[in-house]
Write a protein that holds these residues in place. Sequence first.
Motif, PDB file in Angstrom:
ATOM      1  N   ALA A  95       0.850  -1.192   0.000  1.00  0.00           N
ATOM      2  CA  ALA A  95       0.000   0.000   0.000  1.00  0.00           C
ATOM      3  C   ALA A  95       0.886   1.243   0.000  1.00  0.00           C
ATOM      4  O   ALA A  95       1.429   1.655   1.019  1.00  0.00           O
ATOM      5  CB  ALA A  95      -0.914  -0.009   1.227  1.00  0.00           C
ATOM      6  N   VAL A  96       1.038   1.812  -1.186  1.00  0.00           N
ATOM      7  CA  VAL A  96       1.935   2.944  -1.369  1.00  0.00           C
ATOM      8  C   VAL A  96       1.473   3.731  -2.588  1.00  0.00           C
ATOM      9  O   VAL A  96       0.943   3.162  -3.547  1.00  0.00           O
ATOM     10  CB  VAL A  96       3.396   2.455  -1.557  1.00  0.00           C
ATOM     11  N   ASP A  97       1.655   5.027  -2.549  1.00  0.00           N
ATOM     12  CA  ASP A  97       1.389   5.858  -3.716  1.00  0.00           C
ATOM     13  C   ASP A  97       2.320   5.430  -4.848  1.00  0.00           C
ATOM     14  O   ASP A  97       3.525   5.270  -4.638  1.00  0.00           O
ATOM     15  CB  ASP A  97       1.644   7.328  -3.344  1.00  0.00           C
ATOM     16  N   GLU A  98       1.774   5.236  -6.052  1.00  0.00           N
ATOM     17  CA  GLU A  98       2.612   4.768  -7.169  1.00  0.00           C
ATOM     18  C   GLU A  98       3.750   5.732  -7.478  1.00  0.00           C
ATOM     19  O   GLU A  98       4.777   5.331  -8.028  1.00  0.00           O
ATOM     20  CB  GLU A  98       1.771   4.542  -8.422  1.00  0.00           C
ATOM     21  N   ARG A  99       3.623   7.010  -7.103  1.00  0.00           N
ATOM     22  CA  ARG A  99       4.690   7.977  -7.358  1.00  0.00           C
ATOM     23  C   ARG A  99       5.881   7.777  -6.433  1.00  0.00           C
ATOM     24  O   ARG A  99       6.944   8.384  -6.649  1.00  0.00           O
ATOM     25  CB  ARG A  99       4.147   9.399  -7.223  1.00  0.00           C
ATOM     26  N   SER A 100       5.734   6.934  -5.424  1.00  0.00           N
ATOM     27  CA  SER A 100       6.873   6.602  -4.571  1.00  0.00           C
ATOM     28  C   SER A 100       7.785   5.566  -5.224  1.00  0.00           C
ATOM     29  O   SER A 100       8.874   5.296  -4.720  1.00  0.00           O
ATOM     30  CB  SER A 100       6.378   6.069  -3.219  1.00  0.00           C
ATOM     31  N   VAL A 101       7.319   4.964  -6.312  1.00  0.00           N
ATOM     32  CA  VAL A 101       8.121   4.004  -7.081  1.00  0.00           C
ATOM     33  C   VAL A 101       8.542   4.694  -8.375  1.00  0.00           C
ATOM     34  O   VAL A 101       7.713   5.315  -9.055  1.00  0.00           O
ATOM     35  CB  VAL A 101       7.311   2.728  -7.387  1.00  0.00           C
ATOM     36  N   ASP A 102       9.817   4.606  -8.726  1.00  0.00           N
ATOM     37  CA  ASP A 102      10.300   5.374  -9.878  1.00  0.00           C
ATOM     38  C   ASP A 102       9.619   4.972 -11.179  1.00  0.00           C
ATOM     39  O   ASP A 102       9.423   5.804 -12.074  1.00  0.00           O
ATOM     40  CB  ASP A 102      11.826   5.323 -10.005  1.00  0.00           C
ATOM     41  N   THR A 103       9.210   3.700 -11.316  1.00  0.00           N
ATOM     42  CA  THR A 103       8.485   3.325 -12.528  1.00  0.00           C
ATOM     43  C   THR A 103       7.139   4.046 -12.609  1.00  0.00           C
ATOM     44  O   THR A 103       6.692   4.423 -13.697  1.00  0.00           O
ATOM     45  CB  THR A 103       8.245   1.808 -12.565  1.00  0.00           C
ATOM     46  N   GLY A 104       6.488   4.248 -11.469  1.00  0.00           N
ATOM     47  CA  GLY A 104       5.228   4.982 -11.450  1.00  0.00           C
ATOM     48  C   GLY A 104       5.421   6.432 -11.839  1.00  0.00           C
ATOM     49  O   GLY A 104       4.624   6.997 -12.608  1.00  0.00           O
ATOM     50  N   ARG A 105       6.489   7.052 -11.319  1.00  0.00           N
ATOM     51  CA  ARG A 105       6.769   8.451 -11.681  1.00  0.00           C
ATOM     52  C   ARG A 105       7.121   8.564 -13.156  1.00  0.00           C
ATOM     53  O   ARG A 105       6.695   9.495 -13.844  1.00  0.00           O
ATOM     54  CB  ARG A 105       7.905   9.009 -10.820  1.00  0.00           C
ATOM     55  N   PHE A 106       7.911   7.607 -13.644  1.00  0.00           N
ATOM     56  CA  PHE A 106       8.283   7.605 -15.060  1.00  0.00           C
ATOM     57  C   PHE A 106       7.038   7.549 -15.943  1.00  0.00           C
ATOM     58  O   PHE A 106       6.885   8.350 -16.878  1.00  0.00           O
ATOM     59  CB  PHE A 106       9.202   6.417 -15.351  1.00  0.00           C
ATOM     60  N   ARG A 107       6.149   6.625 -15.667  1.00  0.00           N
ATOM     61  CA  ARG A 107       4.960   6.474 -16.497  1.00  0.00           C
ATOM     62  C   ARG A 107       4.054   7.692 -16.417  1.00  0.00           C
ATOM     63  O   ARG A 107       3.481   8.116 -17.428  1.00  0.00           O
ATOM     64  CB  ARG A 107       4.215   5.209 -16.083  1.00  0.00           C
ATOM     65  N   ALA A 108       3.928   8.269 -15.216  1.00  0.00           N
ATOM     66  CA  ALA A 108       3.081   9.462 -15.069  1.00  0.00           C
ATOM     67  C   ALA A 108       3.651  10.635 -15.859  1.00  0.00           C
ATOM     68  O   ALA A 108       2.912  11.385 -16.515  1.00  0.00           O
ATOM     69  CB  ALA A 108       2.942   9.824 -13.592  1.00  0.00           C
ATOM     70  N   LEU A 109       4.980  10.811 -15.823  1.00  0.00           N
ATOM     71  CA  LEU A 109       5.607  11.905 -16.560  1.00  0.00           C
ATOM     72  C   LEU A 109       5.482  11.709 -18.068  1.00  0.00           C
ATOM     73  O   LEU A 109       5.262  12.667 -18.812  1.00  0.00           O
ATOM     74  CB  LEU A 109       7.083  12.027 -16.157  1.00  0.00           C
ATOM     75  N   VAL A 110       5.618  10.463 -18.524  1.00  0.00           N
ATOM     76  CA  VAL A 110       5.474  10.190 -19.960  1.00  0.00           C
ATOM     77  C   VAL A 110       4.048  10.474 -20.409  1.00  0.00           C
ATOM     78  O   VAL A 110       3.830  11.081 -21.469  1.00  0.00           O
ATOM     79  CB  VAL A 110       5.898   8.745 -20.287  1.00  0.00           C
ATOM     80  N   ARG A 111       3.060  10.044 -19.619  1.00  0.00           N
ATOM     81  CA  ARG A 111       1.665  10.342 -19.974  1.00  0.00           C
ATOM     82  C   ARG A 111       1.431  11.847 -20.041  1.00  0.00           C
ATOM     83  O   ARG A 111       0.780  12.350 -20.972  1.00  0.00           O
ATOM     84  CB  ARG A 111       0.712   9.724 -18.938  1.00  0.00           C
ATOM     85  N   GLN A 112       1.985  12.567 -19.073  1.00  0.00           N
ATOM     86  CA  GLN A 112       1.819  14.025 -19.057  1.00  0.00           C
ATOM     87  C   GLN A 112       2.525  14.665 -20.248  1.00  0.00           C
ATOM     88  O   GLN A 112       2.013  15.623 -20.853  1.00  0.00           O
ATOM     89  CB  GLN A 112       2.362  14.590 -17.738  1.00  0.00           C
ATOM     90  N   ALA A 113       3.700  14.147 -20.605  1.00  0.00           N
ATOM     91  CA  ALA A 113       4.436  14.684 -21.752  1.00  0.00           C
ATOM     92  C   ALA A 113       3.640  14.502 -23.039  1.00  0.00           C
ATOM     93  O   ALA A 113       3.555  15.419 -23.869  1.00  0.00           O
ATOM     94  CB  ALA A 113       5.797  13.993 -21.867  1.00  0.00           C
ATOM     95  N   ARG A 114       3.037  13.336 -23.223  1.00  0.00           N
ATOM     96  CA  ARG A 114       2.253  13.088 -24.437  1.00  0.00           C
ATOM     97  C   ARG A 114       1.032  13.992 -24.500  1.00  0.00           C
ATOM     98  O   ARG A 114       0.696  14.529 -25.558  1.00  0.00           O
ATOM     99  CB  ARG A 114       1.850  11.619 -24.486  1.00  0.00           C
ATOM    100  N   HIS A 115       0.373  14.168 -23.360  1.00  0.00           N
ATOM    101  CA  HIS A 115      -0.794  15.055 -23.316  1.00  0.00           C
ATOM    102  C   HIS A 115      -0.382  16.491 -23.629  1.00  0.00           C
ATOM    103  O   HIS A 115      -1.058  17.195 -24.392  1.00  0.00           O
ATOM    104  CB  HIS A 115      -1.446  14.970 -21.935  1.00  0.00           C
ATOM    105  N   THR A 116       0.738  16.923 -23.062  1.00  0.00           N
ATOM    106  CA  THR A 116       1.226  18.284 -23.281  1.00  0.00           C
ATOM    107  C   THR A 116       1.632  18.487 -24.735  1.00  0.00           C
ATOM    108  O   THR A 116       1.401  19.551 -25.318  1.00  0.00           O
ATOM    109  CB  THR A 116       2.413  18.568 -22.340  1.00  0.00           C
ATOM    110  N   ALA A 117       2.248  17.463 -25.336  1.00  0.00           N
ATOM    111  CA  ALA A 117       2.637  17.557 -26.747  1.00  0.00           C
ATOM    112  C   ALA A 117       1.411  17.696 -27.635  1.00  0.00           C
ATOM    113  O   ALA A 117       1.415  18.484 -28.592  1.00  0.00           O
ATOM    114  CB  ALA A 117       3.461  16.333 -27.144  1.00  0.00           C
ATOM    115  N   ARG A 118       0.352  16.936 -27.330  1.00  0.00           N
ATOM    116  CA  ARG A 118      -0.877  17.042 -28.128  1.00  0.00           C
ATOM    117  C   ARG A 118      -1.506  18.424 -28.016  1.00  0.00           C
ATOM    118  O   ARG A 118      -2.180  18.881 -28.949  1.00  0.00           O
ATOM    119  CB  ARG A 118      -1.879  15.966 -27.694  1.00  0.00           C
ATOM    120  N   ALA A 119      -1.256  19.088 -26.895  1.00  0.00           N
ATOM    121  CA  ALA A 119      -1.779  20.442 -26.707  1.00  0.00           C
ATOM    122  C   ALA A 119      -0.915  21.492 -27.399  1.00  0.00           C
ATOM    123  O   ALA A 119      -1.221  22.691 -27.337  1.00  0.00           O
ATOM    124  CB  ALA A 119      -1.887  20.759 -25.218  1.00  0.00           C
ATOM    125  N   GLY A 120       0.185  21.064 -28.041  1.00  0.00           N
ATOM    126  CA  GLY A 120       1.034  21.989 -28.780  1.00  0.00           C
ATOM    127  C   GLY A 120       2.101  22.671 -27.946  1.00  0.00           C
ATOM    128  O   GLY A 120       2.791  23.554 -28.449  1.00  0.00           O
TER     129      GLY A 120
END
Length: 264
Positions: A95-120
């Motif tokens: 029981a831990v926030d996924e952002r406490s695991v580096d793979t969770g932070r990596f995936r969250a940042l990649v998702r955010q990067a793709r969303h931001t790229a689509r926004a131009g």
Amino acid sequence: MEIQLLGCVEARAHSGGKLPLPHGTKLLLTALAWTPGAFVADETLIERVWQERRPMHPRDALYIQATRLRKALGADGQRAAGFELARRRGGYVLAVDERSVDTGRFRALVRQARHTARAGRTDDALDLYARALELWRGEPLSDVRTPWAESARTALRREHRDALIGSAELYLRAGRHEECLPQLHWLAEMHPFDEKVAELLMLALHRGGRQADALDCFRLLRMRMVDLLGCEPGPDLRLLQERILARDPRLGLGGVGSAYAASA
């Protein structure tokens, strides 16, 4: 506390110190941290930890390792804030926030990067990709050598490759081809038959005024494919080669390889 999987497996207290993790305990932490916050059945954990050399009493062995992991998580003198290894009927939950695991932070940042790229917002997206890629400390799960860990490494390598390609495509669209060349060269070495990687590398080299190097990249890939796979590069890559040979001026615009060629 933070858990690192993108490199050797480590757990660090907020003070920065590494927590002691005996080998078996590290295997269990890895198996649980792969899906933080999710229920993992006993049989799944046993398979991940002891796939090749199952103990005579695997559930008892699992219980012992879980007890040791709880002790390790409290090794800094207090229960790690936000962390709990919870027993559920038939399995465990880390029981831990996924952002406490580096793979969770990596995936969250990649998702955010793709969303931001689509926004131009290209520069913001590139910054997010850079932050995601900085989390990689080397070969993922590098000190865990089990069949399950190898399959997990394969999945993570694929995610890493996709993030690097996403970042490179943005650099090319922004006209910053020189900045993505090091990562494209590295990708080409790691994925010698990857036509998408070759396409981006050829385009970056061409835009940097290195037409001969771009064509050499194609020739090397074609030689590998013909000699080792018995096939030719696909039509998109062959079209890009032809356009580079023709010095097509449209390749210097903000498109990316064959995707741009198809729409030009």
